[in-house]
Design a protein around this motif. Structure first.
Motif, PDB file in Angstrom:
ATOM      1  N   ARG A  12       0.948  -1.290  -0.134  1.00 53.38           N
ATOM      2  CA  ARG A  12       0.060  -0.067  -0.096  1.00 53.38           C
ATOM      3  C   ARG A  12       0.825   1.153   0.089  1.00 53.38           C
ATOM      4  NH1 ARG A  12      -4.354  -0.082   4.669  1.00 53.38           N
ATOM      5  NH2 ARG A  12      -4.728   2.006   3.900  1.00 53.38           N
ATOM      6  N   LYS A  13       0.709   2.146  -0.973  1.00 54.39           N
ATOM      7  CA  LYS A  13       1.368   3.371  -1.062  1.00 54.39           C
ATOM      8  C   LYS A  13       0.702   4.356  -0.231  1.00 54.39           C
ATOM      9  CE  LYS A  13       3.068   4.678  -4.796  1.00 54.39           C
ATOM     10  NZ  LYS A  13       3.350   5.386  -6.189  1.00 54.39           N
ATOM     11  N   ASP A  14      -0.550   4.243  -0.094  1.00 57.16           N
ATOM     12  CA  ASP A  14      -1.443   5.635   0.696  1.00 57.16           C
ATOM     13  C   ASP A  14      -0.995   5.536   2.209  1.00 57.16           C
ATOM     14  OD1 ASP A  14      -2.633   2.874   0.812  1.00 57.16           O
ATOM     15  OD2 ASP A  14      -4.200   3.893   1.866  1.00 57.16           O
ATOM     16  N   ASN A  16       2.152   5.640   3.212  1.00 59.36           N
ATOM     17  CA  ASN A  16       3.420   6.456   3.279  1.00 59.36           C
ATOM     18  C   ASN A  16       4.280   5.940   4.281  1.00 59.36           C
ATOM     19  OD1 ASN A  16       2.842   8.370   1.361  1.00 59.36           O
ATOM     20  ND2 ASN A  16       1.380   9.363   2.759  1.00 59.36           N
ATOM     21  N   ARG A  18       7.752   3.985   5.887  1.00 53.91           N
ATOM     22  CA  ARG A  18       8.943   4.339   5.633  1.00 53.91           C
ATOM     23  C   ARG A  18       9.431   3.211   4.786  1.00 53.91           C
ATOM     24  NH1 ARG A  18      11.146   2.628  10.411  1.00 53.91           N
ATOM     25  NH2 ARG A  18       9.333   2.166  11.142  1.00 53.91           N
ATOM     26  N   LYS A  19      10.621   3.271   4.093  1.00 54.78           N
ATOM     27  CA  LYS A  19      11.174   2.266   3.351  1.00 54.78           C
ATOM     28  C   LYS A  19      11.355   0.974   3.959  1.00 54.78           C
ATOM     29  CE  LYS A  19      13.102   5.497  -0.267  1.00 54.78           C
ATOM     30  NZ  LYS A  19      14.282   6.060  -0.555  1.00 54.78           N
ATOM     31  N   SER A  67       2.037  -2.001  -6.513  1.00 56.45           N
ATOM     32  CA  SER A  67       1.617  -1.011  -5.407  1.00 56.45           C
ATOM     33  C   SER A  67       0.190  -0.872  -5.577  1.00 56.45           C
ATOM     34  CB  SER A  67       2.278   0.383  -5.293  1.00 56.45           C
ATOM     35  OG  SER A  67       2.060   1.020  -6.402  1.00 56.45           O
ATOM     36  N   ASN A  69      -3.353   1.832  -3.923  1.00 58.17           N
ATOM     37  CA  ASN A  69      -3.601   2.941  -3.421  1.00 58.17           C
ATOM     38  C   ASN A  69      -4.380   2.879  -2.140  1.00 58.17           C
ATOM     39  OD1 ASN A  69      -1.474   4.650  -4.764  1.00 58.17           O
ATOM     40  ND2 ASN A  69      -2.877   4.352  -6.397  1.00 58.17           N
ATOM     41  N   GLU A  98       4.493   2.195  13.711  1.00 58.17           N
ATOM     42  CA  GLU A  98       3.629   3.139  12.698  1.00 58.17           C
ATOM     43  C   GLU A  98       2.155   2.886  12.791  1.00 58.17           C
ATOM     44  OE1 GLU A  98       5.074   3.452   8.624  1.00 58.17           O
ATOM     45  OE2 GLU A  98       6.894   3.106   9.205  1.00 58.17           O
ATOM     46  N   THR A 106      -1.402  -4.063   5.324  1.00 59.30           N
ATOM     47  CA  THR A 106      -0.108  -3.288   4.530  1.00 59.30           C
ATOM     48  C   THR A 106       0.173  -3.959   3.392  1.00 59.30           C
ATOM     49  OG1 THR A 106       1.461  -4.419   5.766  1.00 59.30           O
ATOM     50  CG2 THR A 106       0.882  -2.243   6.707  1.00 59.30           C
TER      51      THR A 106
END
Length: 128
Positions: A12-14, A16, A18-19, A67, A69, A98, A106
């Motif tokens: 999921r990109k939404d 945000n 951390r890498k 990914s 969103n 998080e 996720t």
């Protein structure tokens, strides 16, 4: 050359993330997809090899990361993979580092399986 096998990790990109968190969630999905197929036997952990697992584990071990969103998109991928009879693993993070202590979906692993079967579910998703 034979049929290619692969696994696709959907993140999921939404969120945000951390890498490092994103990598960890993808790793959880990939491992769960395989390990959920195994069982304990006489002090060993055994994963039966079948036509989906064997070529991937003993061959090229291809993974692709894509990914979505939203949670709804992630759950739709998981549901479609299950409906197609593919190996799939949905990851729900506990939210301790998080996401404000809120359990959050996720990642999803789809496969391993034949590339054409996995692509039927994930082929339209953008690379991460």
């Amino acid at each position: 050359m034979g049929v290619e096998h692969k696994q696709v990790i959907v993140l999921r990109k939404d969120l945000n993330m951390r890498k490092g968190k994103m990598v960890a969630q993808g790793a959880h999905a990939s491992m769960r997809a395989i390990l959920q197929l195994g069982h304990a036997a006489q002090g060993n952990f055994v994963i039966p090899l079948d036509t989906r697992i064997e070529p991937w584990l003993l061959g090229r071990f291809k993974k692709i990361c894509v990914s979505v969103n939203s949670e709804a998109e992630l759950l739709a991928v998981h549901d479609a993979a299950r409906a197609a009879g593919l190996i799939t693993a949905l990851i729900q993070d506990a939210g301790l580092t998080e996401f404000g202590n809120v359990p959050t979906y996720t990642a999803v692993a789809v496969g391993p399986d034949r590339e054409d079967r996995v692509d039927a579910i994930t082929g339209g998703l953008p690379l991460l």
